[in-house]
Motif scaffolding. Structure first.
Motif, short mmCIF file in Angstrom:
data_model
loop_
_atom_site.label_atom_id
_atom_site.label_comp_id
_atom_site.label_asym_id
_atom_site.label_seq_id
_atom_site.Cartn_x
_atom_site.Cartn_y
_atom_site.Cartn_z
N GLU A 38 -0.02 -7.23 -3.40
CA GLU A 38 -0.25 -7.73 -2.05
C GLU A 38 -0.52 -6.59 -1.07
O GLU A 38 -1.38 -6.69 -0.19
N GLU A 41 -4.01 -5.35 -1.53
CA GLU A 41 -4.99 -6.26 -0.92
C GLU A 41 -5.07 -6.01 0.58
O GLU A 41 -6.15 -6.03 1.16
N GLU A 44 -5.59 -1.39 0.53
CA GLU A 44 -6.50 -0.78 -0.46
C GLU A 44 -5.96 0.50 -1.09
O GLU A 44 -6.20 0.77 -2.25
N THR A 69 -1.34 -4.54 -11.55
CA THR A 69 -2.12 -4.78 -10.33
C THR A 69 -3.62 -4.71 -10.57
O THR A 69 -4.39 -5.09 -9.71
N LYS A 85 -7.10 -0.08 -4.96
CA LYS A 85 -7.76 -1.29 -5.45
C LYS A 85 -8.59 -1.85 -4.31
O LYS A 85 -8.09 -2.05 -3.20
N SER A 87 -10.18 -4.18 -1.80
CA SER A 87 -9.71 -5.44 -1.22
C SER A 87 -10.85 -6.46 -1.19
O SER A 87 -11.99 -6.10 -0.94
N LYS A 88 -10.50 -7.72 -1.44
CA LYS A 88 -11.51 -8.78 -1.37
C LYS A 88 -11.74 -9.21 0.08
O LYS A 88 -12.85 -9.51 0.48
N GLU A 89 -10.66 -9.24 0.89
CA GLU A 89 -10.74 -9.76 2.25
C GLU A 89 -10.75 -8.67 3.32
O GLU A 89 -11.42 -8.79 4.32
N LYS A 91 -11.63 -5.24 3.51
CA LYS A 91 -12.27 -4.01 3.06
C LYS A 91 -12.26 -2.98 4.19
O LYS A 91 -12.76 -3.23 5.27
#
Length: 99
Positions: A38, A41, A44, A69, A85, A87-89, A91
Protein backbone atom coordinates in the motif's frame (compact mmCIF):
# COMPACT_ATOMS: atom_id res chain seq x y z
CA UNK A 1 13.43 -5.04 -14.66
CA UNK A 2 15.26 -1.77 -14.03
CA UNK A 3 18.33 -0.66 -15.98
CA UNK A 4 21.48 0.61 -14.28
CA UNK A 5 20.62 4.18 -15.21
CA UNK A 6 17.14 3.85 -13.71
CA UNK A 7 18.54 2.33 -10.50
CA UNK A 8 21.03 5.21 -10.17
CA UNK A 9 18.18 7.68 -10.60
CA UNK A 10 16.07 5.91 -7.94
CA UNK A 11 19.02 5.69 -5.51
CA UNK A 12 19.49 9.45 -5.84
CA UNK A 13 15.76 10.02 -5.25
CA UNK A 14 15.76 7.73 -2.20
CA UNK A 15 18.83 9.31 -0.60
CA UNK A 16 16.87 11.85 1.44
CA UNK A 17 14.05 9.46 2.44
CA UNK A 18 13.72 8.03 5.94
CA UNK A 19 12.77 4.37 6.44
CA UNK A 20 9.01 4.04 6.96
CA UNK A 21 9.00 0.34 7.87
CA UNK A 22 11.10 -1.65 10.31
CA UNK A 23 11.55 -5.40 10.16
CA UNK A 24 12.09 -6.67 13.68
CA UNK A 25 12.15 -9.91 15.63
CA UNK A 26 9.06 -11.35 13.93
CA UNK A 27 10.59 -10.94 10.46
CA UNK A 28 8.45 -10.29 7.40
CA UNK A 29 4.80 -11.35 7.64
CA UNK A 30 1.78 -11.07 5.36
CA UNK A 31 0.40 -7.99 7.12
CA UNK A 32 3.72 -6.18 6.68
CA UNK A 33 3.85 -7.15 2.98
CA UNK A 34 0.31 -5.76 2.55
CA UNK A 35 1.24 -2.47 4.25
CA UNK A 36 4.46 -2.14 2.24
CA UNK A 37 2.44 -2.77 -0.94
CA UNK A 38 0.00 0.00 0.00
CA UNK A 39 2.86 2.39 0.81
CA UNK A 40 4.49 1.60 -2.55
CA UNK A 41 1.20 2.39 -4.32
CA UNK A 42 1.04 5.74 -2.51
CA UNK A 43 4.73 6.71 -2.71
CA UNK A 44 6.41 4.47 -5.36
CA UNK A 45 9.77 4.60 -3.55
CA UNK A 46 10.31 3.62 0.09
CA UNK A 47 13.03 2.57 2.49
CA UNK A 48 12.72 -0.37 4.87
CA UNK A 49 15.13 -0.79 7.77
CA UNK A 50 16.06 -4.15 9.28
CA UNK A 51 16.53 -4.02 13.04
CA UNK A 52 19.39 -5.73 14.89
CA UNK A 53 17.04 -8.24 16.53
CA UNK A 54 15.64 -9.51 13.20
CA UNK A 55 16.10 -13.27 13.03
CA UNK A 56 15.94 -13.43 9.22
CA UNK A 57 18.92 -12.79 6.95
CA UNK A 58 18.93 -9.38 5.19
CA UNK A 59 18.88 -11.02 1.76
CA UNK A 60 15.95 -13.20 2.82
CA UNK A 61 14.01 -10.13 4.00
CA UNK A 62 14.70 -8.34 0.68
CA UNK A 63 13.64 -11.43 -1.27
CA UNK A 64 10.37 -11.78 0.65
CA UNK A 65 9.54 -8.09 0.17
CA UNK A 66 10.33 -8.41 -3.55
CA UNK A 67 8.14 -11.50 -3.99
CA UNK A 68 5.28 -10.27 -1.81
CA UNK A 69 4.96 -6.75 -3.25
CA UNK A 70 6.25 -7.47 -6.78
CA UNK A 71 8.39 -4.37 -6.29
CA UNK A 72 11.98 -3.89 -7.43
CA UNK A 73 14.80 -3.93 -4.88
CA UNK A 74 16.78 -0.85 -5.95
CA UNK A 75 19.48 -0.97 -3.31
CA UNK A 76 20.48 -2.79 -0.17
CA UNK A 77 23.08 -1.07 2.00
CA UNK A 78 23.72 -2.41 5.48
CA UNK A 79 20.34 -2.76 7.16
CA UNK A 80 18.43 -0.51 4.74
CA UNK A 81 16.52 -1.75 1.68
CA UNK A 82 15.23 0.65 -0.99
CA UNK A 83 12.14 -0.65 -2.81
CA UNK A 84 10.44 0.77 -5.94
CA UNK A 85 7.18 -0.13 -7.60
CA UNK A 86 5.46 1.97 -10.24
CA UNK A 87 2.13 3.27 -8.95
CA UNK A 88 -1.04 2.69 -10.95
CA UNK A 89 -2.91 5.72 -9.55
CA UNK A 90 -0.35 8.11 -7.98
CA UNK A 91 2.48 8.21 -10.53
CA UNK A 92 5.12 10.61 -9.19
CA UNK A 93 8.50 9.48 -10.51
CA UNK A 94 9.45 9.62 -14.17
CA UNK A 95 12.19 7.06 -14.79
CA UNK A 96 14.89 7.70 -17.39
CA UNK A 97 13.91 6.11 -20.71
CA UNK A 98 15.43 2.82 -21.85
CA UNK A 99 17.15 3.11 -25.21
Amino acid sequence: MLTGKQKRFLRAEAHHLSPIFQVGKGGVNENMIKQIGEALEARELIKVSILQNCEQDKDEVASEIHKGTKGEIVQQIGNIIVVYKESKENKKLELPKVK
